[in-house]
Design a protein around this motif. Structure first.
Motif, mmCIF file in Angstrom:
data_model
loop_
_atom_site.group_PDB
_atom_site.id
_atom_site.type_symbol
_atom_site.label_atom_id
_atom_site.label_comp_id
_atom_site.label_asym_id
_atom_site.label_seq_id
_atom_site.Cartn_x
_atom_site.Cartn_y
_atom_site.Cartn_z
ATOM 1 N N ALA A 136 63.647 63.731 22.747
ATOM 2 C CA ALA A 136 63.462 62.274 22.727
ATOM 3 C C ALA A 136 64.776 61.561 23.041
ATOM 4 C CB ALA A 136 62.924 61.825 21.374
ATOM 5 N N ALA A 137 65.864 62.034 22.444
ATOM 6 C CA ALA A 137 67.169 61.427 22.715
ATOM 7 C C ALA A 137 67.547 61.599 24.189
ATOM 8 C CB ALA A 137 68.240 62.047 21.822
ATOM 9 N N THR A 138 67.136 62.712 24.782
ATOM 10 C CA THR A 138 67.474 62.966 26.178
ATOM 11 C C THR A 138 66.694 62.051 27.106
ATOM 12 O OG1 THR A 138 68.055 65.239 25.656
ATOM 13 C CG2 THR A 138 67.593 64.750 27.959
ATOM 14 N N VAL A 139 65.440 61.797 26.817
ATOM 15 C CA VAL A 139 64.669 60.856 27.635
ATOM 16 C C VAL A 139 65.324 59.479 27.582
ATOM 17 C CG1 VAL A 139 62.450 59.655 27.850
ATOM 18 C CG2 VAL A 139 62.501 62.129 27.468
ATOM 19 N N ALA A 140 65.739 59.062 26.393
ATOM 20 C CA ALA A 140 66.443 57.778 26.266
ATOM 21 C C ALA A 140 67.729 57.800 27.076
ATOM 22 C CB ALA A 140 66.732 57.475 24.803
ATOM 23 N N ALA A 141 68.450 58.924 27.026
ATOM 24 C CA ALA A 141 69.710 59.034 27.778
ATOM 25 C C ALA A 141 69.469 58.982 29.279
ATOM 26 C CB ALA A 141 70.435 60.323 27.402
ATOM 27 N N TRP A 142 68.371 59.591 29.755
ATOM 28 C CA TRP A 142 68.050 59.528 31.189
ATOM 29 C C TRP A 142 67.923 58.083 31.640
ATOM 30 C CZ3 TRP A 142 63.272 63.191 30.865
ATOM 31 C CH2 TRP A 142 63.697 64.527 30.902
ATOM 32 N N LEU A 143 67.310 57.280 30.804
ATOM 33 C CA LEU A 143 67.094 55.882 31.162
ATOM 34 C C LEU A 143 68.348 55.038 30.975
ATOM 35 C CD1 LEU A 143 63.611 55.431 29.472
ATOM 36 C CD2 LEU A 143 64.072 55.803 31.908
ATOM 37 N N LEU A 144 69.045 55.263 29.880
ATOM 38 C CA LEU A 144 70.156 54.390 29.524
ATOM 39 C C LEU A 144 71.449 54.677 30.277
ATOM 40 C CD1 LEU A 144 69.606 54.143 25.678
ATOM 41 C CD2 LEU A 144 69.211 52.374 27.395
ATOM 42 N N VAL A 145 71.891 55.921 30.294
ATOM 43 C CA VAL A 145 73.224 56.186 30.845
ATOM 44 C C VAL A 145 73.293 55.865 32.336
ATOM 45 C CG1 VAL A 145 75.022 57.925 31.214
ATOM 46 C CG2 VAL A 145 73.896 57.740 28.990
ATOM 47 N N PRO A 146 72.492 56.492 33.206
ATOM 48 C CA PRO A 146 72.624 56.116 34.627
ATOM 49 C C PRO A 146 72.133 54.698 34.896
ATOM 50 C CG PRO A 146 70.930 57.800 34.360
ATOM 51 C CD PRO A 146 71.558 57.594 33.017
ATOM 52 N N GLY A 147 71.103 54.279 34.177
ATOM 53 C CA GLY A 147 70.585 52.927 34.396
ATOM 54 C C GLY A 147 71.616 51.860 34.083
ATOM 55 N N LEU A 148 72.292 52.021 32.948
ATOM 56 C CA LEU A 148 73.299 51.040 32.559
ATOM 57 C C LEU A 148 74.582 51.194 33.358
ATOM 58 C CD1 LEU A 148 72.707 51.168 28.721
ATOM 59 C CD2 LEU A 148 72.327 49.186 30.198
ATOM 60 N N ALA A 149 74.981 52.434 33.627
ATOM 61 C CA ALA A 149 76.246 52.668 34.326
ATOM 62 C C ALA A 149 76.174 52.282 35.791
ATOM 63 C CB ALA A 149 76.659 54.136 34.194
ATOM 64 N N VAL A 150 75.003 52.443 36.397
ATOM 65 C CA VAL A 150 74.902 52.247 37.842
ATOM 66 C C VAL A 150 74.105 50.997 38.216
ATOM 67 C CG1 VAL A 150 74.107 53.306 40.000
ATOM 68 C CG2 VAL A 150 75.071 54.732 38.205
ATOM 69 N N LEU A 151 72.979 50.787 37.568
ATOM 70 C CA LEU A 151 72.080 49.719 37.990
ATOM 71 C C LEU A 151 72.282 48.390 37.267
ATOM 72 C CD1 LEU A 151 68.854 51.901 38.180
ATOM 73 C CD2 LEU A 151 70.396 51.287 40.045
ATOM 74 N N ALA A 152 72.617 48.439 35.991
ATOM 75 C CA ALA A 152 72.674 47.215 35.191
ATOM 76 C C ALA A 152 73.897 46.330 35.383
ATOM 77 C CB ALA A 152 72.526 47.560 33.713
ATOM 78 N N PRO A 153 75.011 46.805 35.966
ATOM 79 C CA PRO A 153 76.154 45.889 36.086
ATOM 80 C C PRO A 153 75.830 44.583 36.817
ATOM 81 C CG PRO A 153 76.903 48.110 36.452
ATOM 82 C CD PRO A 153 75.389 48.163 36.333
ATOM 83 N N GLU A 154 74.914 44.623 37.748
ATOM 84 C CA GLU A 154 74.541 43.395 38.462
ATOM 85 C C GLU A 154 73.794 42.423 37.546
ATOM 86 O OE1 GLU A 154 75.491 42.485 41.524
ATOM 87 O OE2 GLU A 154 76.636 44.346 41.570
ATOM 88 N N LEU A 155 73.072 42.961 36.577
ATOM 89 C CA LEU A 155 72.289 42.122 35.676
ATOM 90 C C LEU A 155 73.068 41.685 34.435
ATOM 91 C CD1 LEU A 155 69.001 44.226 35.734
ATOM 92 C CD2 LEU A 155 69.449 42.107 36.970
ATOM 93 N N LEU A 156 73.787 42.627 33.840
ATOM 94 C CA LEU A 156 74.458 42.364 32.570
ATOM 95 C C LEU A 156 75.949 42.108 32.694
ATOM 96 C CD1 LEU A 156 72.852 45.250 30.453
ATOM 97 C CD2 LEU A 156 72.145 42.856 30.552
ATOM 98 N N GLY A 157 76.515 42.421 33.839
ATOM 99 C CA GLY A 157 77.957 42.394 34.004
ATOM 100 C C GLY A 157 78.506 43.784 33.748
#
Length: 182
Positions: A136-157
């Motif tokens: 379960a923690a790994t599924v969350a990590a799949w979504l959070l780590v690359p999503g936040l590190a790569v995709l979210a900077p445009e949205l969140l800064g």
């Protein structure tokens, strides 16, 4: 060990951010206080990247030793987690050049950053294949780590998204340090 690494990194970021005039944790990248030419950059890089990365490298090494009955894939995953932790530490040894983000120094820092999250996602996936308690923690990590590190900077800064990605990484490593049940 993971909690100590996370606390050291968080406290370092907070203190350094307070000491750097005009710095915003919401908008500026976490590596900026450790950039070339910034006062106290060496200490910042050591305390934010170097020591926490080495602590988590030890954790990954110990994790690998605790996985002998889970098969080859989880042990390879632990080796990838070791690479991720060492890449985190390397970000401190390879600081950004704020005057030229296309310079060799900045490219090396960015390469270490990419190796950090790519090796983490691969390693966590392989470890979770053999350790049900981490799935379960790994599924969350799949979504959070690359999503936040790569995709979210445009949205969140860059600042907010990087800090959330780093928190997810430290959190997964903390979870992996607990008892394992294949």
């Amino acid at each position: 060990m993971a909690a100590t690494a996370a606390a050291l990194a968080a406290c370092t970021a907070i203190v350094a951010g307070a000491l750097l005039e005009g710095y915003s944790h919401l908008w500026h990248p976490l590596a900026l206080p450790g950039a070339i030419g910034v006062p106290r950059a060496g200490g910042y890089n050591l305390l934010l990247f170097g020591l926490p990365g080495l602590l988590l490298a030890v954790l990954a090494w110990r994790l690998r030793a605790r996985l002998p009955g889970t098969g080859l894939a989880p042990r390879l995953g632990a080796a990838m987690l070791l690479c991720s932790a060492l890449a985190w530490a390397a970000q401190g040894a390879l600081p950004l050049d704020p005057a030229d983000l296309d310079a060799a120094a900045s490219r090396l820092h960015a390469s270490a950053w990419m190796l950090w999250w790519i090796s983490f996602v691969a390693g966590a996936t392989l470890v979770a294949g053999g350790v049900r308690a981490l799935r379960a923690a790994t599924v969350a990590a799949w979504l959070l780590v690359p999503g936040l590190a790569v995709l979210a900077p445009e949205l969140l800064g860059a600042g907010a998204s990087q800090r959330l990605a780093f928190a997810a990484w430290f959190g997964w490593m903390w979870r992996a340090a607990g008892p394992l049940h294949p």
